[in-house]
Motif scaffolding. Structure first.
Motif, PDB file in Angstrom:
ATOM      1  N   ASP A   8     -49.046  66.559  38.676  1.00  0.00           N
ATOM      2  CA  ASP A   8     -48.896  65.359  39.729  1.00  0.00           C
ATOM      3  C   ASP A   8     -47.734  64.402  39.145  1.00  0.00           C
ATOM      4  O   ASP A   8     -46.916  64.033  40.007  1.00  0.00           O
ATOM      5  CB  ASP A   8     -50.043  64.551  40.018  1.00  0.00           C
TER       6      ASP A   8
ATOM      7  N   ASN B 258     -54.388  65.753  38.439  1.00  0.00           N
ATOM      8  CA  ASN B 258     -55.527  65.511  37.794  1.00  0.00           C
ATOM      9  C   ASN B 258     -55.442  63.922  37.607  1.00  0.00           C
ATOM     10  O   ASN B 258     -55.866  63.235  36.853  1.00  0.00           O
ATOM     11  CB  ASN B 258     -55.686  66.188  36.277  1.00  0.00           C
TER      12      ASN B 258
ATOM     13  N   ILE C 218     -53.239  62.070  36.197  1.00  0.00           N
ATOM     14  CA  ILE C 218     -52.639  61.303  34.761  1.00  0.00           C
ATOM     15  C   ILE C 218     -51.775  62.377  34.523  1.00  0.00           C
ATOM     16  O   ILE C 218     -51.633  63.630  34.808  1.00  0.00           O
ATOM     17  CB  ILE C 218     -54.163  61.644  34.093  1.00  0.00           C
TER      18      ILE C 218
ATOM     19  N   GLY D 262     -51.406  64.730  31.659  1.00  0.00           N
ATOM     20  CA  GLY D 262     -52.155  65.174  30.743  1.00  0.00           C
ATOM     21  C   GLY D 262     -51.545  65.742  29.377  1.00  0.00           C
ATOM     22  O   GLY D 262     -51.792  65.258  28.226  1.00  0.00           O
TER      23      GLY D 262
HETATM   24 MG   LIG Z   1     -51.205  65.451  35.762  1.00  0.00          MG
END
Ligand SMILES: [Mg+2]
Ligand SMILES: Cc1ncc(C[n+]2csc(CCOP(=O)(O)OP(=O)(O)O)c2C)c(N)n1
Lengths: 359, 253
Positions: free
Chosen positions: B103, B131, B133, B135
């Motif tokens: 994202d 997700n 965030i 990651g």
């Molecule tokens: Mg992400």
């Protein structure tokens, strides 16, 4: 059959691209080089050779499209002018890191910032000293005529594939916009995918016929391995430096003084040499054609026989640093430049040489 | 019956597709990336397109996707996968090109490339792991982070007045004439996995049929980044993420 035509430098780039078997051009409009994309759109090469031409949404996108195409073993290119070339620096670093061949043309304008649309040579540092991140080099060609715009574009593709490295054609708004006679190269067919598979076994064309996948990447998280990647790159750069230096001399053999200049500046300096020779002053012109690799040893040899050198540039003094490194203190090296889109006159250069080196 | 008698080809009901390599995945246990990788690999194998498929990997946790799916890959700069895919697709029109993006990659740094590739209707599939965030960089706020969600750069929870609203980029992509298929899926239960796999197949089929751009968003967990157990993360996703990002087809032409 070779054809002679009258055209702008930017148009010559477009014509030469189609003729030397270019597979794809991706670019974004910016003055003073928009004629490259405009000419391609008028010539419609996709109908003739199958070459792809695409107006991208930005120079960031353009250079990353170039990365994608180059990863497939295709002859791909972009062109832009200074602010757009700045946007491409991350992509150029990735392309150099992934060892992909491509050609980028910079029709330089005056900066910094939005600056001016008039010609300049102020992107010398950006081009030959890095620009993007990491230890990489761009093979850099500096055309001084419309003819050389065409010639260097084809040479650039050959060098890019020979070394799997990005090649920059560092031109400027003067050469991009002026019209001269050009002898265009003959048409060279584009490679088929089968030919690419054979010639460039690293290309990602799909795994067909291979047991092993091909991966285009510049990533290596293990430092010991990343150092080896860098070693390989450095070895390649040493090879480029040994084999690809190109330069031109004009009345240098008996010269007491040398003008050192590239691209447009060299054209103007040629006139200055003639004016000085008329006065009985023995001056020659040394024109580096490759800015990387730089003609270091050739300039050093001339330093043994002249009294001084004047680096003439359309910037505030960039290449002069490389001239000084090459001369290594043997003789004085002075600088004369105009910038911000200003172009020096032959007479100004004559005066500068006398004041800075003969006074 | 001995174990040897049981391990017979005729008894086999499930196996790993050979397109998934034996390289141990670096993903955290509970992460959605691994499941989506497996589904993509299975669909490529089932469609028999491994020889013509080229994947474009992102910068993000999936940067090493090429180590896990045995096809040709290019690793893009952060956010630029759709630009690479554009060129690969145009220069190799008979190939099947997809991007795989997080994202942050797709909806923050690469927003322009995403929108313009979709708007040109590039014949590519975009697999989008949302997700909520970042990651890979250790759990910072993403454009998709939902309101109130705690991350390392929104420690008091995302304040929409301060940090803006969660970006529903897939909804945005539906209004572009170049997209033919935009869908939002998840992979946290057997039922959603089955649906997600169908969506992946449809995206590849659209690509081969040159119908335009297909976007498959996977609302995903990042239990490490979210500081939850895998089980808690699945529950939290269903309870909170699906409100902001309801599952289902957004566009199918
Ligand atoms: Mg992400
Ligand atoms: C130009 C650039 N900026 C920042 C980074 C650092 N970076 C790496 S991954 C990442 C975010 C990845 O998040 P996302 O795309 O959501 O993928 P995830 O890891 O969550 O799957 C960032 C900011 C980078 N590599 N390059």
């Amino acid at each position: 059959m070779e054809e002679v035509k009258l055209m702008k430098g930017n148009e010559a780039i477009a014509e030469a691209a189609i003729r030397c078997g270019c597979d794809g051009y991706f670019g974004y409009p910016i003055t003073p080089q928009s004629e490259v994309l405009e000419t391609l759109m008028v010539l419609e090469p996709w109908k003739k050779t199958g070459m792809v031409v695409l107006q991208a949404e930005s120079e960031t996108a353009s250079i990353n499209m170039v990365y994608g195409g180059a990863g497939c073993g295709k002859r791909v290119m972009t062109s832009s002018s200074s602010p757009g070339i700045s946007l491409m620096q991350e992509g150029l670093s990735y392309i150099a890191g992934a060892e992909l061949p491509c050609v980028v043309v910079n029709v330089t304008r005056g900066g910094p910032g939005l600056g001016t649309i008039q010609p300049s040579q102020s992107d010398y540092f950006q081009t030959v000293k890095g620009g993007g991140h990491g230890d990489y080099k761009l093979i850099t060609l500096a055309p001084a005529s419309v003819q050389e715009m065409a010639d260097h574009l084809c040479l650039a593709f050959d060098l890019a594939f020979k070394y799997r490295n990005p090649v920059m054609v560092l031109s400027d708004g003067l050469i991009g916009q002026m019209m001269e006679k050009v002898q265009l190269p003959d048409y060279q067919p584009r490679l088929t995918n089968e030919q690419i598979r054979e010639k460039y076994p690293w290309a990602t064309l799909g795994k067909k016929g291979r047991d092993k996948q091909n991966v285009i990447t510049s990533l290596e998280l293990v430092s010991e391995e990343m150092e080896k990647v860098n070693n390989r790159l450095q070895q390649k750069y040493r090879e480029v430096e040994a084999n690809e230096v190109r330069y031109e001399t004009f009345l240098c053999d008996d010269a007491d003084y040398l003008l050192v200049a590239f691209g447009s500046s060299a054209r103007i300096c040629q006139k200055s040499v003639e004016l000085l020779r008329e006065e009985g002053i023995k001056v020659g012109l040394f024109r580096p054609i490759t800015l990387y690799p730089y003609p270091v040893s050739q300039i050093h040899e001339y330093a043994k026989q002249v009294k001084g050198m004047l680096s003439v540039e359309m910037n505030a003094g960039q290449m002069v640093e490389d001239v000084r490194l090459a001369v290594n203190g043997l003789v004085p090296v002075e600088f004369y430049g105009r910038y911000g889109g200003m172009i020096p006159t032959p007479e100004e250069i004559v005066k500068a040489l006398k004041e800075k080196l003969m006074a | 019956m001995t174990l040897q008698e049981i391990i017979q080809p005729e008894n086999k009901v499930y196996g790993k597709t050979p397109l998934l390599t034996d390289t141990p995945m670096h993903y955290c246990p509970g992460c959605s990336h691994g499941v989506v990788h497996k589904l993509i690999a299975e669909v490529i194998e089932e469609m028999g397109i491994q020889d013509i498929t080229i994947g474009i990997a992102p910068v993000g946790c999936a940067v090493f996707a090429y180590n896990y799916i045995d096809i040709d890959w290019q690793e893009a700069a952060h956010g630029r996968a759709p630009a690479l895919a554009t060129a690969v697709n145009r220069l190799l029109p008979e190939s099947c090109v997809f991007t795989y993006q997080g994202d942050g990659d797709l909806a923050a740094i690469g927003t322009a490339e995403t929108i313009h590739a979709c708007n040109r209707g590039e014949n590519i599939a975009i697999f989008f792991i949302n997700n909520g965030i970042y990651g890979m960089t250790g759990g910072q706020m993403a454009p998709t982070t939902i309101e109130g969600m705690v991350t390392s750069t929104s420690p008091e929870g995302r304040d929409v007045m301060l940090e803006g609203y969660p970006l529903k980029i897939s909804n945005l992509l539906t209004i572009l004439d170049g997209t033919c298929y935009v869908t939002r899926q998840a992979v946290h239960t057997p039922a959603t996995v089955v649906r997600a796999k169908k969506a992946i197949r449809k995206a590849f089929e659209n690509t081969l049929a040159k119908k335009g751009t297909s976007v498959v968003e996977f609302v995903s967990t990042c239990n490490s980044g979210w500081k939850m157990s895998p089980h808690q993360a699945n529950q939290w996703m269903a309870e909170h993420m699906f409100k902001a990002y309801p599952l289902g087809d957004l566009k199918d032409q």
